[in-house]
Design a protein around this motif. Structure first.
Motif, PDB file in Angstrom:
ATOM      1  N   PHE A 264      50.861  49.376  45.256  1.00 28.85           N
ATOM      2  CA  PHE A 264      50.683  48.337  44.250  1.00 28.85           C
ATOM      3  C   PHE A 264      50.984  48.828  42.834  1.00 28.85           C
ATOM      4  CE2 PHE A 264      47.266  46.603  47.274  1.00 28.85           C
ATOM      5  CZ  PHE A 264      48.217  45.981  48.052  1.00 28.85           C
ATOM      6  N   MET A 265      51.337  50.079  42.704  1.00 25.14           N
ATOM      7  CA  MET A 265      51.674  50.642  41.391  1.00 25.14           C
ATOM      8  C   MET A 265      53.191  50.791  41.331  1.00 25.14           C
ATOM      9  SD  MET A 265      48.671  50.942  40.112  1.00 25.14           S
ATOM     10  CE  MET A 265      48.762  52.004  38.719  1.00 25.14           C
ATOM     11  N   LEU A 266      53.878  49.702  41.030  1.00 22.43           N
ATOM     12  CA  LEU A 266      55.337  49.717  41.031  1.00 22.43           C
ATOM     13  C   LEU A 266      55.834  50.807  40.073  1.00 22.43           C
ATOM     14  CD1 LEU A 266      56.012  45.884  40.892  1.00 22.43           C
ATOM     15  CD2 LEU A 266      56.051  47.363  42.890  1.00 22.43           C
ATOM     16  N   PRO A 267      56.821  51.591  40.529  1.00 26.37           N
ATOM     17  CA  PRO A 267      57.322  52.670  39.664  1.00 26.37           C
ATOM     18  C   PRO A 267      58.026  52.146  38.438  1.00 26.37           C
ATOM     19  CG  PRO A 267      58.511  52.593  41.766  1.00 26.37           C
ATOM     20  CD  PRO A 267      57.469  51.540  41.789  1.00 26.37           C
TER      21      PRO A 267
ATOM     22  N   ASP B 217      38.401  48.206  33.492  1.00 30.25           N
ATOM     23  CA  ASP B 217      38.721  49.589  33.838  1.00 30.25           C
ATOM     24  C   ASP B 217      39.588  49.777  35.082  1.00 30.25           C
ATOM     25  OD1 ASP B 217      37.011  50.263  31.722  1.00 30.25           O
ATOM     26  OD2 ASP B 217      35.271  50.347  33.064  1.00 30.25           O
ATOM     27  N   ASN B 218      39.666  48.773  35.944  1.00 32.88           N
ATOM     28  CA  ASN B 218      40.349  48.983  37.214  1.00 32.88           C
ATOM     29  C   ASN B 218      41.348  47.858  37.514  1.00 32.88           C
ATOM     30  OD1 ASN B 218      40.772  50.767  39.334  1.00 32.88           O
ATOM     31  ND2 ASN B 218      39.381  49.694  40.700  1.00 32.88           N
ATOM     32  N   ALA B 219      42.017  47.391  36.466  1.00 32.84           N
ATOM     33  CA  ALA B 219      43.085  46.397  36.627  1.00 32.84           C
ATOM     34  C   ALA B 219      44.395  47.041  36.190  1.00 32.84           C
ATOM     35  CB  ALA B 219      42.795  45.153  35.795  1.00 32.84           C
ATOM     36  N   SER B 220      45.452  46.727  36.898  1.00 33.31           N
ATOM     37  CA  SER B 220      46.745  47.318  36.594  1.00 33.31           C
ATOM     38  C   SER B 220      47.840  46.261  36.739  1.00 33.31           C
ATOM     39  CB  SER B 220      47.016  48.466  37.563  1.00 33.31           C
ATOM     40  OG  SER B 220      48.341  48.915  37.444  1.00 33.31           O
ATOM     41  N   ILE B 221      48.712  46.202  35.747  1.00 31.62           N
ATOM     42  CA  ILE B 221      49.917  45.370  35.837  1.00 31.62           C
ATOM     43  C   ILE B 221      51.097  46.324  35.726  1.00 31.62           C
ATOM     44  CG2 ILE B 221      51.299  43.539  34.790  1.00 31.62           C
ATOM     45  CD1 ILE B 221      48.677  42.436  33.612  1.00 31.62           C
TER      46      ILE B 221
ATOM     47  N   PHE C 244      40.540  45.754  41.413  1.00 31.22           N
ATOM     48  CA  PHE C 244      39.478  45.929  42.402  1.00 31.22           C
ATOM     49  C   PHE C 244      38.223  46.406  41.687  1.00 31.22           C
ATOM     50  CE2 PHE C 244      43.463  46.775  44.698  1.00 31.22           C
ATOM     51  CZ  PHE C 244      43.385  45.788  45.653  1.00 31.22           C
ATOM     52  N   MET C 245      37.096  46.288  42.366  1.00 33.11           N
ATOM     53  CA  MET C 245      35.845  46.785  41.804  1.00 33.11           C
ATOM     54  C   MET C 245      36.003  48.268  41.483  1.00 33.11           C
ATOM     55  SD  MET C 245      33.761  44.257  41.514  1.00 33.11           S
ATOM     56  CE  MET C 245      32.145  44.943  41.286  1.00 33.11           C
ATOM     57  N   ASN C 246      35.305  48.721  40.454  1.00 29.17           N
ATOM     58  CA  ASN C 246      35.355  50.145  40.096  1.00 29.17           C
ATOM     59  C   ASN C 246      34.932  50.984  41.289  1.00 29.17           C
ATOM     60  OD1 ASN C 246      36.350  49.832  37.536  1.00 29.17           O
ATOM     61  ND2 ASN C 246      34.348  49.801  36.573  1.00 29.17           N
ATOM     62  N   GLY C 247      35.595  52.104  41.448  1.00 31.78           N
ATOM     63  CA  GLY C 247      35.324  52.981  42.579  1.00 31.78           C
ATOM     64  C   GLY C 247      36.318  52.772  43.714  1.00 31.78           C
ATOM     65  N   VAL C 248      37.055  51.656  43.680  1.00 29.93           N
ATOM     66  CA  VAL C 248      38.085  51.397  44.687  1.00 29.93           C
ATOM     67  C   VAL C 248      39.431  51.745  44.063  1.00 29.93           C
ATOM     68  CG1 VAL C 248      39.196  49.639  46.118  1.00 29.93           C
ATOM     69  CG2 VAL C 248      36.718  49.554  45.751  1.00 29.93           C
ATOM     70  N   SER C 249      40.122  52.682  44.665  1.00 35.61           N
ATOM     71  CA  SER C 249      41.420  53.106  44.128  1.00 35.61           C
ATOM     72  C   SER C 249      42.496  52.086  44.435  1.00 35.61           C
ATOM     73  CB  SER C 249      41.820  54.454  44.715  1.00 35.61           C
ATOM     74  OG  SER C 249      40.900  55.435  44.348  1.00 35.61           O
ATOM     75  N   ILE C 250      43.356  51.860  43.459  1.00 35.83           N
ATOM     76  CA  ILE C 250      44.516  50.996  43.664  1.00 35.83           C
ATOM     77  C   ILE C 250      45.569  51.832  44.392  1.00 35.83           C
ATOM     78  CG2 ILE C 250      46.346  49.669  42.540  1.00 35.83           C
ATOM     79  CD1 ILE C 250      44.357  49.156  40.239  1.00 35.83           C
TER      80      ILE C 250
ATOM     81  N   ALA D  88      46.722  50.915  53.488  1.00 38.92           N
ATOM     82  CA  ALA D  88      46.462  52.213  52.858  1.00 38.92           C
ATOM     83  C   ALA D  88      45.044  52.306  52.294  1.00 38.92           C
ATOM     84  CB  ALA D  88      47.480  52.472  51.748  1.00 38.92           C
ATOM     85  N   MET D  89      44.447  51.167  51.946  1.00 39.38           N
ATOM     86  CA  MET D  89      43.089  51.169  51.399  1.00 39.38           C
ATOM     87  C   MET D  89      42.040  51.450  52.464  1.00 39.38           C
ATOM     88  SD  MET D  89      43.282  47.991  48.727  1.00 39.38           S
ATOM     89  CE  MET D  89      41.719  48.368  47.900  1.00 39.38           C
ATOM     90  N   GLY D  90      42.402  51.268  53.716  1.00 40.56           N
ATOM     91  CA  GLY D  90      41.490  51.550  54.810  1.00 40.56           C
ATOM     92  C   GLY D  90      40.198  50.753  54.692  1.00 40.56           C
ATOM     93  N   ALA D  91      39.074  51.448  54.809  1.00 35.23           N
ATOM     94  CA  ALA D  91      37.759  50.796  54.782  1.00 35.23           C
ATOM     95  C   ALA D  91      37.430  50.204  53.413  1.00 35.23           C
ATOM     96  CB  ALA D  91      36.683  51.799  55.180  1.00 35.23           C
TER      97      ALA D  91
END
Length: 167
Positions: free
Chosen positions: A164-167, A138-142, A154-160, A50-53
């Motif tokens: 990977f965002m478990l409901p 700013d761009n870490a998620s648990i 991921f580095m800022n600017g890269v969407s998670i 889903a992250m593609g490039a």
């Protein structure tokens, strides 16, 4: 004589009742069954796709021994599944860790271990690259869902990705 016999019979009955009413031996908590079954390797691959490039090159992870040096304490917990990917360069923030614990009582322990790593990555110190620190900050998620836990950073600017965002 009858009174003595009745007294002894009553004592025997009371002893038997006391023996039968004893508490069972304590047991270990049973592993909890997940509410739904997820194949974490498939989930990882779908998120990377889903992250593609924007998808970073990551070394695959499939065993807790690969994560234990980075996340001390995980080796003491039982897991059903381990999946994800780590950055090929030490200190780079790009990583995904997908875990399924055996027992729901361990979910918070795992979250605390992962959060400690996020906090350490976000701590500003002399010689630390500001972009890496910012990514951890700013761009870490648990996220968690039942016995499933995901750390994605991921580095800022890269969407998670949503995978990977478990409901």
């Amino acid at each position: 004589m009858k009174k003595t016999f009745l007294f002894l019979a009553l004592v025997c009955v009371l002893v038997l009742l006391a023996a039968c009413g004893s508490k069972p031996a304590p047991t270990e908590p049973a592993p909890t069954e997940p509410t739904s079954s997820r194949d974490l390797q498939t989930l990882y691959q779908s998120g990377i796709t889903a992250m593609g490039a924007d998808a970073p090159a990551l070394f695959p992870v499939s065993d807790i021994s690969e994560l234990s040096p980075l996340f001390p304490g995980l080796e003491e917990i039982s897991f059903r599944q381990v999946s994800g990917g780590l950055a090929p360069v030490t200190g780079a923030p790009d990583e995904v860790v997908l875990l399924e614990v055996e027992n729901s009582a361990d979910v918070q322990k795992v979250v605390d271990i992962l959060q400690k790593a996020v906090d350490e990555g976000a701590a500003e110190s002399m010689g630390t690259d500001a972009a890496i620190t910012a990514a951890w900050k700013d761009n870490a998620s648990i996220t968690t869902d039942g016995n499933y836990i995901c750390l994605a950073v991921f580095m800022n600017g890269v969407s998670i990705p949503a995978e990977f965002m478990l409901p």
